[in-house]
Motif scaffolding. Sequence first.
Motif, PDB file in Angstrom:
ATOM      1  N   ARG A   6       0.842  -1.192   0.000  1.00  0.00           N
ATOM      2  CA  ARG A   6       0.000   0.000   0.000  1.00  0.00           C
ATOM      3  C   ARG A   6       0.874   1.238   0.000  1.00  0.00           C
ATOM      4  O   ARG A   6       2.025   1.188   0.389  1.00  0.00           O
ATOM      5  CB  ARG A   6      -0.879   0.054   1.248  1.00  0.00           C
ATOM      6  CG  ARG A   6      -1.816  -1.085   1.383  1.00  0.00           C
ATOM      7  CD  ARG A   6      -2.543  -0.977   2.699  1.00  0.00           C
ATOM      8  NE  ARG A   6      -3.388  -2.131   2.892  1.00  0.00           N
ATOM      9  CZ  ARG A   6      -4.630  -2.069   3.310  1.00  0.00           C
ATOM     10  NH1 ARG A   6      -5.157  -0.916   3.614  1.00  0.00           N
ATOM     11  NH2 ARG A   6      -5.343  -3.148   3.447  1.00  0.00           N
ATOM     12  N   LYS A   7       0.290   2.348  -0.403  1.00  0.00           N
ATOM     13  CA  LYS A   7       0.997   3.617  -0.317  1.00  0.00           C
ATOM     14  C   LYS A   7       1.167   3.985   1.155  1.00  0.00           C
ATOM     15  O   LYS A   7       0.290   3.742   1.967  1.00  0.00           O
ATOM     16  CB  LYS A   7       0.210   4.719  -1.023  1.00  0.00           C
ATOM     17  CG  LYS A   7       0.134   4.563  -2.510  1.00  0.00           C
ATOM     18  CD  LYS A   7      -0.568   5.760  -3.098  1.00  0.00           C
ATOM     19  CE  LYS A   7      -1.640   5.307  -4.037  1.00  0.00           C
ATOM     20  NZ  LYS A   7      -2.431   6.433  -4.552  1.00  0.00           N
ATOM     21  N   THR A  15       3.429  10.811  -3.538  1.00  0.00           N
ATOM     22  CA  THR A  15       2.177  10.088  -3.293  1.00  0.00           C
ATOM     23  C   THR A  15       2.331   8.946  -2.296  1.00  0.00           C
ATOM     24  O   THR A  15       1.337   8.357  -1.908  1.00  0.00           O
ATOM     25  CB  THR A  15       1.603   9.508  -4.600  1.00  0.00           C
ATOM     26  OG1 THR A  15       2.536   8.604  -5.159  1.00  0.00           O
ATOM     27  CG2 THR A  15       1.284  10.609  -5.586  1.00  0.00           C
ATOM     28  N   GLY A  16       3.530   8.597  -1.901  1.00  0.00           N
ATOM     29  CA  GLY A  16       3.742   7.539  -0.925  1.00  0.00           C
ATOM     30  C   GLY A  16       4.056   6.181  -1.512  1.00  0.00           C
ATOM     31  O   GLY A  16       4.091   5.192  -0.794  1.00  0.00           O
ATOM     32  N   VAL A  17       4.285   6.112  -2.826  1.00  0.00           N
ATOM     33  CA  VAL A  17       4.578   4.831  -3.476  1.00  0.00           C
ATOM     34  C   VAL A  17       5.908   4.260  -2.981  1.00  0.00           C
ATOM     35  O   VAL A  17       5.976   3.101  -2.562  1.00  0.00           O
ATOM     36  CB  VAL A  17       4.583   4.983  -5.015  1.00  0.00           C
ATOM     37  CG1 VAL A  17       5.076   3.720  -5.688  1.00  0.00           C
ATOM     38  CG2 VAL A  17       3.196   5.321  -5.523  1.00  0.00           C
ATOM     39  N   ILE A  21       6.502   0.825  -0.724  1.00  0.00           N
ATOM     40  CA  ILE A  21       7.354  -0.282  -1.164  1.00  0.00           C
ATOM     41  C   ILE A  21       8.429  -0.557  -0.115  1.00  0.00           C
ATOM     42  O   ILE A  21       8.728  -1.700   0.204  1.00  0.00           O
ATOM     43  CB  ILE A  21       7.975   0.030  -2.537  1.00  0.00           C
ATOM     44  CG1 ILE A  21       6.887   0.047  -3.612  1.00  0.00           C
ATOM     45  CG2 ILE A  21       9.055  -0.981  -2.903  1.00  0.00           C
ATOM     46  CD1 ILE A  21       7.356   0.555  -4.964  1.00  0.00           C
ATOM     47  N   ALA A  22       9.005   0.500   0.436  1.00  0.00           N
ATOM     48  CA  ALA A  22      10.035   0.339   1.462  1.00  0.00           C
ATOM     49  C   ALA A  22       9.475  -0.323   2.715  1.00  0.00           C
ATOM     50  O   ALA A  22      10.122  -1.201   3.292  1.00  0.00           O
ATOM     51  CB  ALA A  22      10.634   1.698   1.807  1.00  0.00           C
ATOM     52  N   ILE A  48       1.926   4.163 -12.926  1.00  0.00           N
ATOM     53  CA  ILE A  48       1.142   2.928 -12.861  1.00  0.00           C
ATOM     54  C   ILE A  48       0.962   2.501 -11.403  1.00  0.00           C
ATOM     55  O   ILE A  48      -0.139   2.147 -10.973  1.00  0.00           O
ATOM     56  CB  ILE A  48       1.799   1.814 -13.699  1.00  0.00           C
ATOM     57  CG1 ILE A  48       1.676   2.148 -15.188  1.00  0.00           C
ATOM     58  CG2 ILE A  48       1.175   0.460 -13.400  1.00  0.00           C
ATOM     59  CD1 ILE A  48       2.493   1.248 -16.089  1.00  0.00           C
ATOM     60  N   LEU A  49       2.049   2.532 -10.631  1.00  0.00           N
ATOM     61  CA  LEU A  49       1.960   2.147  -9.220  1.00  0.00           C
ATOM     62  C   LEU A  49       1.097   3.117  -8.412  1.00  0.00           C
ATOM     63  O   LEU A  49       0.403   2.714  -7.483  1.00  0.00           O
ATOM     64  CB  LEU A  49       3.352   2.046  -8.609  1.00  0.00           C
ATOM     65  CG  LEU A  49       4.180   0.855  -9.050  1.00  0.00           C
ATOM     66  CD1 LEU A  49       5.590   0.946  -8.481  1.00  0.00           C
ATOM     67  CD2 LEU A  49       3.522  -0.442  -8.626  1.00  0.00           C
ATOM     68  N   THR A  50       1.130   4.400  -8.750  1.00  0.00           N
ATOM     69  CA  THR A  50       0.310   5.382  -8.053  1.00  0.00           C
ATOM     70  C   THR A  50      -1.165   5.045  -8.211  1.00  0.00           C
ATOM     71  O   THR A  50      -1.941   5.145  -7.254  1.00  0.00           O
ATOM     72  CB  THR A  50       0.580   6.799  -8.590  1.00  0.00           C
ATOM     73  OG1 THR A  50       1.945   7.116  -8.383  1.00  0.00           O
ATOM     74  CG2 THR A  50      -0.284   7.835  -7.909  1.00  0.00           C
TER      75      THR A  50
END
Length: 60
Positions: A6-7, A15-17, A21-22, A48-50
């Motif tokens: 999740r973001k 946006t927190g992508v 991931i981290a 795309i991930l956003t």
Amino acid sequence: MEYKLRKSSTDKSITGVCGGIAEYFGISSFAVRLIFIFLPANILIYLILTNAMSDSPPSL
């Protein structure tokens, strides 16, 4: 405990992508951001991930 990709609501620059991931992989968000800088299609992948990643639930 089951982790979901999740973001991030706390560790975000745009946006927190990268922060999401981290958190998912348990690594530094700075390292994820560096990886995104050097990817050939970084803007396309980020967009795309956003849109694909869900927002994290709000925390207190």
